[in-house]
Design a protein around this motif. Structure first.
Motif, short mmCIF file in Angstrom:
data_model
loop_
_atom_site.label_atom_id
_atom_site.label_comp_id
_atom_site.label_asym_id
_atom_site.label_seq_id
_atom_site.Cartn_x
_atom_site.Cartn_y
_atom_site.Cartn_z
N ILE A 154 0.84 -1.21 0.00
CA ILE A 154 0.00 0.00 0.00
C ILE A 154 0.87 1.25 0.00
N VAL A 155 1.91 1.24 0.83
CA VAL A 155 2.81 2.39 0.89
C VAL A 155 3.56 2.54 -0.44
N ASP A 156 3.95 1.42 -1.05
CA ASP A 156 4.62 1.50 -2.36
C ASP A 156 3.70 2.16 -3.39
N TRP A 157 2.43 1.77 -3.37
CA TRP A 157 1.45 2.34 -4.32
C TRP A 157 1.39 3.85 -4.15
N CYS A 158 1.33 4.31 -2.92
CA CYS A 158 1.26 5.75 -2.64
C CYS A 158 2.57 6.46 -2.99
N ALA A 159 3.69 5.81 -2.67
CA ALA A 159 4.98 6.45 -2.94
C ALA A 159 5.17 6.66 -4.44
N GLN A 160 4.73 5.68 -5.23
CA GLN A 160 4.86 5.83 -6.69
C GLN A 160 4.09 7.03 -7.21
N ARG A 161 3.02 7.36 -6.53
CA ARG A 161 2.16 8.49 -6.97
C ARG A 161 2.40 9.74 -6.13
N ARG A 162 3.35 9.66 -5.23
CA ARG A 162 3.70 10.77 -4.33
C ARG A 162 2.46 11.26 -3.56
N VAL A 163 1.67 10.30 -3.15
CA VAL A 163 0.46 10.59 -2.38
C VAL A 163 0.77 10.46 -0.90
N PRO A 164 0.48 11.46 -0.09
CA PRO A 164 0.81 11.36 1.34
C PRO A 164 -0.04 10.33 2.08
N ILE A 165 0.57 9.73 3.09
CA ILE A 165 -0.12 8.76 3.95
C ILE A 165 -0.21 9.36 5.35
N CYS A 166 -1.43 9.50 5.84
CA CYS A 166 -1.65 10.08 7.17
C CYS A 166 -1.96 8.95 8.15
N GLN A 167 -1.05 8.71 9.05
CA GLN A 167 -1.16 7.58 9.97
C GLN A 167 -1.38 8.08 11.40
N HIS A 168 -2.46 7.65 12.02
CA HIS A 168 -2.73 7.95 13.44
C HIS A 168 -1.62 7.38 14.31
N THR A 169 -1.11 8.19 15.22
CA THR A 169 -0.12 7.69 16.21
C THR A 169 -0.43 8.27 17.58
N TRP A 170 -0.20 7.49 18.61
CA TRP A 170 -0.26 7.98 19.99
C TRP A 170 0.76 7.20 20.81
N ASN A 171 1.15 7.78 21.88
CA ASN A 171 1.97 7.08 22.86
C ASN A 171 1.38 7.40 24.22
N LYS A 172 0.38 6.62 24.61
CA LYS A 172 -0.43 6.96 25.77
C LYS A 172 0.18 6.40 27.05
N ALA A 173 0.27 7.26 28.04
CA ALA A 173 0.83 6.83 29.32
C ALA A 173 -0.02 5.72 29.93
N ASN A 174 -1.30 5.76 29.64
CA ASN A 174 -2.20 4.73 30.19
C ASN A 174 -2.45 3.59 29.20
N GLY A 175 -1.61 3.52 28.17
CA GLY A 175 -1.66 2.37 27.26
C GLY A 175 -2.40 2.64 25.98
N ASN A 176 -1.79 2.30 24.86
CA ASN A 176 -2.45 2.45 23.57
C ASN A 176 -3.56 1.42 23.41
N GLY A 177 -4.49 1.72 22.51
CA GLY A 177 -5.54 0.77 22.19
C GLY A 177 -5.02 -0.34 21.28
N PRO A 178 -5.87 -1.33 20.98
CA PRO A 178 -5.46 -2.42 20.10
C PRO A 178 -5.05 -1.88 18.72
N ASN A 179 -3.88 -2.31 18.26
CA ASN A 179 -3.37 -1.91 16.94
C ASN A 179 -3.18 -0.41 16.79
N GLU A 180 -3.09 0.29 17.89
CA GLU A 180 -2.85 1.74 17.82
C GLU A 180 -1.34 1.97 17.71
N SER A 181 -0.91 2.61 16.66
CA SER A 181 0.52 2.74 16.36
C SER A 181 1.18 3.82 17.20
N THR A 182 2.46 3.64 17.44
CA THR A 182 3.26 4.65 18.14
C THR A 182 4.13 5.39 17.13
#
Lengths: 262, 282
Positions: free
Chosen positions: A125-153
């Motif tokens: 997916i990232v390769d597809w976007c990179a070829q077209r120079r399309v930005p990828i907006c990815q949610h990130t958090w680093n929660k002191a009380n713990g990230n949710g399931p599959n929540e990226s840091t």
């Protein structure tokens, strides 16, 4: 000062406007955009009629992207769309990207919590976007009380950025803690730090600029959970030059969007 | 975007502190830097506490520092002396605030950090202090939250004061002039509803500050509809939070000028008993 808000959602997730989801909230979004000269980069994390926290399966995702499209049309030039996909559903992801980015004018990709963003499922997916120079907006958090399931840091996004140096990655929320996110993004030329969401903490935007440069920070609000005024105050209250503030509020995101070749 | 709304020319900050924070450097750590920021935003007066008292065991140390810091700046600050009612001798220290530092009606108030000082706001220790505050006729600023709990230091995770504690304490001490600092917009509604259910809303003498009301869109207008303009006050949570946030929220609230002026300063001056208008120093 004209502003591009790189982080807006279509849904009124707590019924803040009393109109609940849909037109009442959208009308208020348009009024604020006109008042403050803002263009929204918008995505839909939960289409009307679906439950918060529901698994974003292909039907959910297509409905979400249709809702984003409808929102963009209603904003009459004040909004542009992001295509939401879940890397767990590869066939759906490519179909959605081809439709909404390839043919219907969406300007980038939105990734939330389908999988951690350093998962190899993201690579094609990232390769597809990179070829077209399309930005990828990815949610990130680093929660002191713990990230949710599959929540990226932020560190997971940094790993993805190193794996795909040609991709343009917008680190949504910058981990929710700029002191932490700044260290993760430092030195990564293909990562842009979004300042949307979380409180307007005094002094931390200067810290972020010191680490990644004003040319790698972009303004986002995380509407509707946050107000435009609280998020704009992060920039207006910061001890930065007017030129740096213009970069953050408009110039950097305009440059990212202008580089697209979908 | 600016804060040049003429109704915001006399801001009174009900939630302000000065000092250092253990987890990062803050820009407005000194009284001079704080005054500079206040002047740039049109904040004429601030109810001020000593930030170090959040973590000091002996709050009298910070209170004495606070009194010394504000003395050269008459009219700009309304001192809030921090009291920890769970710590031995708090009552004697409060007497010292009265006798030596000048705490009295119209001349200062009491600042509480129940979560950081680890006592329930609706418990007997707090009740004893609140009775003293009532007897002294000084306002009480109760801090519900200082920072987003998701961003706390990994060793210092401090929960916000629970809504039910806030509502119970306010309902039980209705003669006390309360300022509740650091609630989000939805939480203000929850506390207000709880007071209504306890039939205490009408009589409660309470202001909610706007420092951490940082959403959703239209937050000021919606809160005015929910709790009434007379229950809201401009607050910054300086030096931790950017004061531009509540200032911009009010400036762009589309509320009538009279309402903006009341929330921006009038309510605070009346509620704290800190009448009169201070001007910036030349």
């Amino acid at each position: 000062m004209p502003t591009i808000d790189c982080h807006v959602h279509t849904w009124d997730w707590l019924g803040f406007t009393r109109g609940g989801e849909g037109p009442a909230y959208w009308d208020r979004c348009r009024a604020w955009a006109e008042q403050l000269d803002v263009t929204y980069v918008v995505s839909c994390p939960k289409p009307i009629g679906r439950r918060p926290g529901e698994e974003p399966d292909p039907g959910f995702l297509h409905a979400a992207n249709q809702e984003t499209f409808d929102f963009v049309r209603q904003m009459k030039g004040r909004a542009i769309g992001l295509c939401y996909v879940n890397p767990r559903y590869q066939e759906s992801a490519f179909a959605e990207m081809e439709e909404w980015i390839g043919r219907r004018g969406f300007v980038g990709l939105k990734l939330l919590t389908g999988v951690h963003c350093n998962d190899p499922l993201l690579d094609p997916i990232v390769d597809w976007c990179a070829q077209r120079r399309v930005p990828i907006c990815q949610h990130t958090w680093n929660k002191a009380n713990g990230n949710g399931p599959n929540e990226s840091t932020p560190m997971m996004l940094a790993e993805l950025a190193r794996r795909h140096p040609d991709a343009t990655l917008v680190m949504y929320h910058t981990g929710g803690d700029f002191v932490y996110g700044a260290k993760a993004a430092r030195g990564l030329d293909n990562v842009y730090c979004d300042i949307g969401g979380a409180d307007a903490v005094d002094g931390v935007l200067e810290h972020l600029v010191e680490h990644v440069g004003a040319d790698h920070v972009v303004f986002g609000s995380d509407l509707p959970g946050r107000s435009l005024t609280s998020q704009l105050s992060k920039v207006h209250g910061a001890r930065l030059s007017d030129a740096q503030k213009e970069q953050i509020l408009h110039g950097n995101m305009a440059r990212i969007l202008a580089a697209r070749n979908p | 975007m600016n804060t040049s709304n003429t109704s915001l020319s006399e801001l009174f900050d009900v939630n302000c502190a000065v000092g250092e924070w253990p987890f990062r450097r803050v820009p407005c750590n000194t009284i001079d830097r704080l005054l500079d920021r206040m002047d740039r935003l049109g904040i004429r007066r601030a109810a001020l506490s000593r930030l170090e008292n959040v973590f000091f065991k002996d709050c009298l140390v910070g209170n004495r520092e606070l009194a010394a810091l504000i003395t050269p700046h008459p009219g700009r600050f309304f001192p809030l002396y921090t009291v920890n009612p769970a710590f031995p001798g708090w009552d004697v220290d409060l007497d010292i605030c009265v006798d030596e530092l000048g705490l009295a009606a119209g001349r200062g108030g009491i600042r509480l950090y129940p979560s950081y000082h680890a006592y329930p706001l609706d418990g007997p220790q707090a009740a004893a202090l609140l009775e003293r505050a009532q007897a002294l006729n000084v306002p009480v600023v109760a801090t519900a939250r200082l920072e987003d709990e998701r961003t706390h230091h990994w060793l210092v995770k401090v929960p916000a004061v629970p809504h039910d504690q806030l509502a119970a304490a306010i309902a039980a001490h209705q003669a006390v002039r309360w300022v509740i600092a650091g609630l989000r917009a939805p939480q203000i509604r929850v506390v207000w509803r709880a007071l209504q259910q306890q039939r205490a809303a009408a009589r409660a003498r309470v202001l909610f500050d706007l420092s951490l009301v940082q959403g959703p869109i239209d937050e000021c207008r919606l809160l005015v509809e929910a709790v009434g303009a007379e229950r809201l006050a401009f607050g910054t949570n300086l030096p931790l939070t950017a004061p531009e946030s509540p200032a911009l929220a009010l400036a762009h609230s589309d509320l009538p000028a009279q309402t903006v002026a009341a929330i921006g300063g009038g309510n605070a001056a009346r509620h704290l008993g800190a009448g009169g208008t201070a001007r910036p120093e030349p």
